[in-house]
Design an enzyme around this catalytic site. Structure first.
Site, PDB file in Angstrom:
ATOM      1  N   ILE A 106       0.832  -1.198   0.000  1.00 62.45           N
ATOM      2  CA  ILE A 106       0.000   0.000   0.000  1.00 62.45           C
ATOM      3  C   ILE A 106       0.872   1.256   0.000  1.00 62.45           C
ATOM      4  CG2 ILE A 106      -0.232  -0.043   2.530  1.00 62.45           C
ATOM      5  CD1 ILE A 106      -3.161   0.984   2.107  1.00 62.45           C
ATOM      6  N   CYS A 107       0.369   2.314  -0.625  1.00 56.89           N
ATOM      7  CA  CYS A 107       0.988   3.636  -0.624  1.00 56.89           C
ATOM      8  C   CYS A 107       2.359   3.609  -1.322  1.00 56.89           C
ATOM      9  CB  CYS A 107       1.079   4.151   0.816  1.00 56.89           C
ATOM     10  SG  CYS A 107       1.449   5.899   0.971  1.00 56.89           S
ATOM     11  N   HIS A 108       3.446   3.731  -0.585  1.00 57.58           N
ATOM     12  CA  HIS A 108       4.795   3.651  -1.139  1.00 57.58           C
ATOM     13  C   HIS A 108       5.285   2.202  -1.249  1.00 57.58           C
ATOM     14  CE1 HIS A 108       4.765   7.915  -0.179  1.00 57.58           C
ATOM     15  NE2 HIS A 108       5.911   8.064  -0.845  1.00 57.58           N
ATOM     16  N   SER A 155      -2.715  -0.802  -3.122  1.00 59.41           N
ATOM     17  CA  SER A 155      -3.658   0.271  -2.818  1.00 59.41           C
ATOM     18  C   SER A 155      -2.925   1.597  -2.758  1.00 59.41           C
ATOM     19  CB  SER A 155      -4.372   0.021  -1.484  1.00 59.41           C
ATOM     20  OG  SER A 155      -5.430  -0.889  -1.641  1.00 59.41           O
TER      21      SER A 155
END
Length: 177
Positions: A106-108, A155
């Site tokens: 998720i994210c990075h 995500s």
């Protein structure tokens, strides 16, 4: 470990996004699975970037074997960038991917997948600020709350955690949280 309990690895370093670690960790353990925190060193205390939580690693990456896990979770924040220069982390992810083990980032977190060479031709989403970097490695970006491409789940960030957690738990074959 209880019968039917799955082990889930969390790859973690200092500076992770607090909620992206806490919420999946709690959901996975609430569903009766064992969460194992793997870092660069064993028994290291790692703090989230907002300072609201801290976790202690169970294993160092050098002790970890992907065969022991049903899934791998990679929280975002600054943690993935700290992990991506460690060849053992990259090898762990390559081996897990080759075996079809679910990898949720998720994210990075998808940056770590990209650094391991797992982005080529794969569909993903991520924090918008790193999407171009992953696309340069051959990833196909979609601006969606969650993208599932075979064993990879990605995500965009904290606002999408519920989708991220739901898909990860679904891949584990247990009831929704």
């Amino acid at each position: 470990m209880k019968k039917n309990q799955e082990k889930v690895a969390f790859l973690l370093a200092d500076g992770y996004e607090d909620s992206e670690m806490k919420n999946p960790y709690e959901a996975i353990t609430r569903n009766g699975n064992a969460a194992v925190i793997i870092g660069l060193e064993k028994e290291a205390e790692l703090r989230g970037k907002k300072g609201t939580i801290a976790y202690t690693t169970h294993l160092s990456i050098d002790e970890a074997n992907p065969d022991d896990y049903r899934a791998v979770v990679i929280p975002g924040g600054q943690s993935p960038e700290k992990l991506m220069e460690n060849e053992a982390v990259l090898d762990f992810l390559r081996d897990a991917n080759e075996k079809g083990i679910t990898i949720s980032a998720i994210c990075h977190g998808p940056l770590l997948l990209s650094k391991a060479g797992l982005a080529q031709g794969r569909h993903f989403t991520s924090y918008a600020g790193v999407a171009e970097e992953i696309a340069k490695e051959g990833g196909v970006y979609s601006d969606k709350p969650v993208v599932v491409d075979d064993n990879l789940i990605t995500s965009r960030g904290p606002d999408d955690e519920s989708y991220f957690i739901e898909e990860t738990i679904r891949k584990l074959g247990v009831s929704a949280y």
